[in-house]
Design a protein around this motif. Structure first.
Motif, PDB file in Angstrom:
ATOM      1  N   LYS A  23       0.823  -1.214   0.000  1.00 12.24           N
ATOM      2  CA  LYS A  23       0.000   0.000   0.000  1.00 12.24           C
ATOM      3  C   LYS A  23       0.860   1.268   0.000  1.00 12.24           C
ATOM      4  CE  LYS A  23      -4.156  -2.029   2.107  1.00 12.24           C
ATOM      5  NZ  LYS A  23      -5.167  -1.893   3.186  1.00 12.24           N
ATOM      6  N   CYS A  26       1.887   2.055   4.096  1.00 14.34           N
ATOM      7  CA  CYS A  26       2.149   0.997   5.071  1.00 14.34           C
ATOM      8  C   CYS A  26       2.585  -0.256   4.315  1.00 14.34           C
ATOM      9  CB  CYS A  26       0.899   0.709   5.914  1.00 14.34           C
ATOM     10  SG  CYS A  26      -0.517   0.135   4.955  1.00 14.34           S
ATOM     11  N   CYS A  28       1.101  -3.183   4.175  1.00 14.33           N
ATOM     12  CA  CYS A  28       0.035  -4.127   3.806  1.00 14.33           C
ATOM     13  C   CYS A  28       0.071  -4.439   2.317  1.00 14.33           C
ATOM     14  CB  CYS A  28      -1.332  -3.539   4.135  1.00 14.33           C
ATOM     15  SG  CYS A  28      -1.660  -3.426   5.884  1.00 14.33           S
ATOM     16  N   VAL A  42      -5.006  -5.378   6.332  1.00 13.51           N
ATOM     17  CA  VAL A  42      -5.102  -4.087   7.029  1.00 13.51           C
ATOM     18  C   VAL A  42      -4.116  -4.056   8.194  1.00 13.51           C
ATOM     19  CG1 VAL A  42      -7.539  -3.715   6.452  1.00 13.51           C
ATOM     20  CG2 VAL A  42      -6.951  -4.969   8.534  1.00 13.51           C
ATOM     21  N   CYS A  43      -3.772  -2.845   8.645  1.00  7.32           N
ATOM     22  CA  CYS A  43      -2.874  -2.686   9.778  1.00  7.32           C
ATOM     23  C   CYS A  43      -3.237  -1.364  10.467  1.00  7.32           C
ATOM     24  CB  CYS A  43      -1.409  -2.676   9.312  1.00  7.32           C
ATOM     25  SG  CYS A  43      -0.922  -1.145   8.504  1.00  7.32           S
ATOM     26  N   CYS A  46      -3.249   1.805   7.944  1.00  7.49           N
ATOM     27  CA  CYS A  46      -4.338   2.009   6.982  1.00  7.49           C
ATOM     28  C   CYS A  46      -5.713   1.918   7.636  1.00  7.49           C
ATOM     29  CB  CYS A  46      -4.202   1.076   5.775  1.00  7.49           C
ATOM     30  SG  CYS A  46      -4.087  -0.669   6.164  1.00  7.49           S
TER      31      CYS A  46
HETATM   32 ZN    ZN Z   1      -1.834  -1.179   6.315  1.00  6.18          ZN
END
Ligand code: ZN
Ligand code: ADP
Ligand code: MG
Length: 478
Positions: A23, A26, A28, A42-43, A46
């Motif tokens: 992304k 980040c 991801c 996701v993290c 994000c």
């Molecule tokens: Zn993320």
């Protein structure tokens, strides 16, 4: 529309997700929006958790730079990311990191070929990097679901000047941008999946006047057909509003696929509503000279250059265009043309035979199994008269599916052309002896029977007789 007293003014905003692994800010993965389980990539970054810090994805910057250069933009070497603030459930931070005052690229242009064959140069105002939002699914019984897999996916925005005047022009421009992004390998162009989204801004002004009228922006167009159709619809709707003496409301409108009409979605925010300010969590992005040179070097030969090159070696404008349409097809053609000195012959086989087979088997050029070298080997067999044209088509048909070499297919199917003079001579004698009446008629002036004799002889030879030899021997006997 030309006879109307209003002139349509259209500018396009195009959003394209960049095909990076990670992304924008980040680590991801970028995952498929249809097949990946919701919220599986996701993290905290994000998902917009407080205190998390974004980091700029260098590959996304390199991709964006390629696009800006391919679209003839001037590169702003000092870029600043900004926060665009607004509330919406698909935006967990309540701001989107975007570029505002200093976008990556400005003042570009693109030449577009219209349906009447004319070329039009369309100005490109800006190309900038931002991040995508999450995705909402509205449930039938009320309530909505949100999937943040898309949240933070690198997004490129390409904004045209308001110099487009019809739905058809909008479509031609949109298709050309998509073709270039595909050539650059930065976007798949899949409109159904929403990774490539085109949003036209549309207004009317009385012909011969300068100031722009109030505009509407059209969203959720999921194909180029709906882009052209929705734009035409919106032009006509605004015309009726103005003809009735009313004012066009500046707003965002959606395209209703079932009813094939536009509907009001929300009143258009003005820029000040977004309270843009420089992103405090990111340093300014400096685009170094070596970075620009690397991006320039990574540019492939673009469609227009390829079309020109193909026409220069004798292909028609049509042939050049259909081959250059898709980079993979053009690469395949180039590889074959490098091995065989007759580009026109290769173009014929590609367009008339291979395209038909791809269509029939629903395969892409990279999925089918005939390599350029294999086609060239097949053409060699035709040239040396080992097989005739019809057999060669049959061979290609199998080659595409099995990937077997031409010689192997010819041997297995017994397609080799018969060039044994003694064999053909015996068949000619036999056919003429069996059809004494026709031979007599021929000599009495019914010369069109010659073709019929050739047909009979070829039938005996199962279509594999060497045509030149058959004709020569037939002449000898007649
Ligand atoms: Zn993320
Ligand atoms: P935003 O929609 O985010 O405020 P811009 O002002 O950059 O963004 O404009 C978006 C697009 O609308 C551009 O492609 C621009 O050319 C086009 N545009 C601007 N004004 C008009 C207008 N009056 N009629 C039609 N298109 C317009
Ligand atoms: Mg807009």
């Amino acid at each position: 529309m030309n006879e109307s007293r209003y002139e349509p003014i259209i500018g396009l905003e195009i959003h394209a997700e960049l095909m990076t692994d990670a992304k924008m800010f980040c680590g991801c993965r970028v995952v498929d929006s249809v097949t990946a389980p919701p919220n599986s990539a996701v993290c905290p970054v994000c998902l917009g958790m407080p205190g998390m810090l974004p980091v700029i994805n260098k590959r996304a910057v390199a991709f964006a730079l390629r696009v800006a250069l391919a679209l003839n933009c001037t590169i702003n070497q000092d870029n600043v990311f900004a926060r665009k603030n607004y509330f919406y459930p698909d935006l967990p931070k309540s701001y989107q990191i975007s570029q505002y005052e200093l976008p990556l690229g400005i003042n570009g242009w693109l030449d577009v070929t219209l349906e009447n064959g004319a070329t039009k140069r369309i100005g490109i105002r800006r190309v900038h990097l931002e991040e995508d939002t999450g995705k909402l699914t509205h449930l039938e019984g009320g309530g909505s679901l949100v999937d943040f897999n898309r949240s933070g996916v690198p997004l490129l925005e390409i904004v045209s000047e308001p110099v487009i005047h019809s739905g058809e022009e909008a479509r031609a421009y949109g298709m050309k941008i998509r073709q270039i992004l595909r050539y650059l390998g930065v976007n798949s162009g899949d409109m159904e999946k929403g990774v490539f989204r085109v949003e036209p801004n549309i207004s009317l002004r009385p012909r011969g006047t300068t100031p722009f009228g109030k505009r509407t922006e059209l969203k959720n167009l999921n194909s180029f057909r709906t882009l052209a159709e929705g734009t035409a619809y919106e032009i006509e709707r605004q015309q009726k509003v103005l003809d009735a003496g009313k004012e066009v409301v500046q707003e965002t409108r959606g395209w209703h696929e079932g009813r094939r009409e536009t509907f009001s979605q929300r009143r258009k925010e003005e820029a000040e509503d977004y309270r843009y300010f420089p992103e405090p969590d990111l340093p300014p992005l400096h685009i170094t000279e070596p970075l620009i040179q690397a991006a320039q070097a990574a540019l492939p030969e673009l469609p227009d250059a390829r079309i020109g090159r193909y026409q220069a070696v004798g292909l028609s404008a049509y042939e050049a265009r259909v081959i250059a349409e898709d980079k993979e097809v053009a690469d395949w053609f180039d590889a074959a043309a490098a091995l065989y000195p007759a580009p026109k012959t290769i173009a014929n086989w590609l367009i008339n035979e291979l395209f038909r087979l791809l269509n029939e088997h629903k395969l892409s050029i990279t999925q089918q199994k005939a390599t350029p070298a294999m086609l060239v080997e097949l053409l060699g067999l035709v040239e040396r008269q080992t097989i005739n044209n019809n057999s060669a088509k049959e061979v290609l048909g199998e080659m595409v599916v099995t990937g077997k070499a031409a010689a192997a297919i010819v041997a297995a199917r017994g397609l080799a052309q018969i060039s044994d003079e003694g064999h053909i001579r015996r068949v000619v004698e036999q056919v003429l002896a069996d059809n004494a009446d026709q031979v007599a008629a021929y000599h009495n002036g019914k010369v069109q029977l010659r073709g019929w004799f050739v047909g009979q002889i070829m039938r005996q030879l199962k279509g594999q007789g060497n045509p030149a030899l058959v004709n020569q021997l037939l002449d000898e006997y007649l």
